[in-house]
Design a protein around this motif. Sequence first.
Motif, mmCIF file in Angstrom:
data_model
loop_
_atom_site.group_PDB
_atom_site.id
_atom_site.type_symbol
_atom_site.label_atom_id
_atom_site.label_comp_id
_atom_site.label_asym_id
_atom_site.label_seq_id
_atom_site.Cartn_x
_atom_site.Cartn_y
_atom_site.Cartn_z
ATOM 1 N N PRO A 1 -49.906 -43.431 89.799
ATOM 2 C CA PRO A 1 -50.236 -43.109 91.198
ATOM 3 C C PRO A 1 -50.879 -44.308 91.901
ATOM 4 C CG PRO A 1 -51.692 -41.960 89.671
ATOM 5 C CD PRO A 1 -50.625 -42.579 88.847
ATOM 6 N N ASP B 1 -48.045 -41.160 83.811
ATOM 7 C CA ASP B 1 -49.052 -42.165 84.167
ATOM 8 C C ASP B 1 -49.453 -42.972 82.929
ATOM 9 O OD1 ASP B 1 -51.085 -43.670 85.255
ATOM 10 O OD2 ASP B 1 -52.365 -41.974 85.777
ATOM 11 N N TYR C 1 -51.020 -39.564 95.052
ATOM 12 C CA TYR C 1 -49.638 -40.047 95.056
ATOM 13 C C TYR C 1 -49.182 -40.318 96.479
ATOM 14 C CZ TYR C 1 -49.445 -38.504 90.190
ATOM 15 O OH TYR C 1 -49.671 -38.366 88.844
ATOM 16 N N ASP D 1 -44.559 -43.240 95.738
ATOM 17 C CA ASP D 1 -44.662 -42.637 94.404
ATOM 18 C C ASP D 1 -43.723 -41.433 94.280
ATOM 19 O OD1 ASP D 1 -46.634 -44.461 93.755
ATOM 20 O OD2 ASP D 1 -48.273 -43.102 94.312
#
Length: 358
Positions: A31, A24, A42, A46
């Motif tokens: 996400p 991330d 998520y 994703d």
Amino acid sequence: MEWLRIGEVAARTGLTPRTLRHYDELGLLVPSGRTDGDYRLYSRDDMDRLLAIQHLKSLGLGLAEIQQALDDPTFDAGPLLERHARVVEQRIAAEQALLRRLRQLQTAAQTGWDEVLETIALSERLRHPDGEVRFRAALTGHASAPVEDLVERLRSDPEPGVREAATWALAQQGPAALRAVSSLADGDAQARHALAHVLGKLRTIEALPQLSLLLTDDVPEVAAKAAFSLGQVGGDEAVQLLIGALEDGRVAVRDEATSALGRLPESLASLTAAASHPLPQVRAQVAEALGFLAHPEAVPVLIAALEDDDADVRFSALLALGSAEGPEARHALEALTASPDRRTSLVAARLLEARPLS
């Protein structure tokens, strides 16, 4: 829409929450959702992207490369995959070399650990940065030196003396080294030249198929060395390969084949047959080779060649008669001293002067 928290994604994929947070932070896998408490959520998309990331990682790609591959629509994967393929090939080659070394050490291990340690030490000396150390290791440790290490010296060592010492060491190991040195056929010109050289030193008919291929090598020096080595191996099959090489368009290859035939007594019959070859170039080389043989049975063939339509063939036959033994060759030279061609008469006279009295 089904949302998954970071702990659930970690449980399903085997990745740690720390790894997912790192993705991330990099922007690699951001996400799509957040809870009111700012927890990561998520989506199915994703998860699909995460699956793609894992697949690309399995190919050996770095995270930055993966991000570029997934986010840049103009990204060309070909060069990147080619670079990683080369890395994998190098790693496989290193592992195979290690496996071969372990197999070689098995033989020493049957005797004792002292022999294993000596073999390892010798292998290290063959890889030493000092060329003098490598040279001594090849000469003094030829009986126990790992064949693969000696072959590697032939393939890549920058010092000609080390390569020659490795050639000698491999020759001492006899036909057992034949399979190992054959791997040099896939190397560069230096490696192929070394292969041709060591095959001649081995002097085994089992080397003939490989020498036959090297005789047609694109690099003249490699093909010429193969011709020389065929002369060292000898035999009827080698003679036929050398006769064929007399048609080669490269002077160095033809000359080496001629010299090799001149060192092989068993070539007389084949040379006699080739004296009527349709190519003047071949007939001239045949006459020269017969001169090297200096065999009495070659004299009639050389005398016949004095009437050849081609001037180079006639001159080669004249020079060859100067090396031939017996009264027949002398009489032919004496007759040529009266030739209307001044060069022919002068050369014939000089050749007669150089002949021992008989």
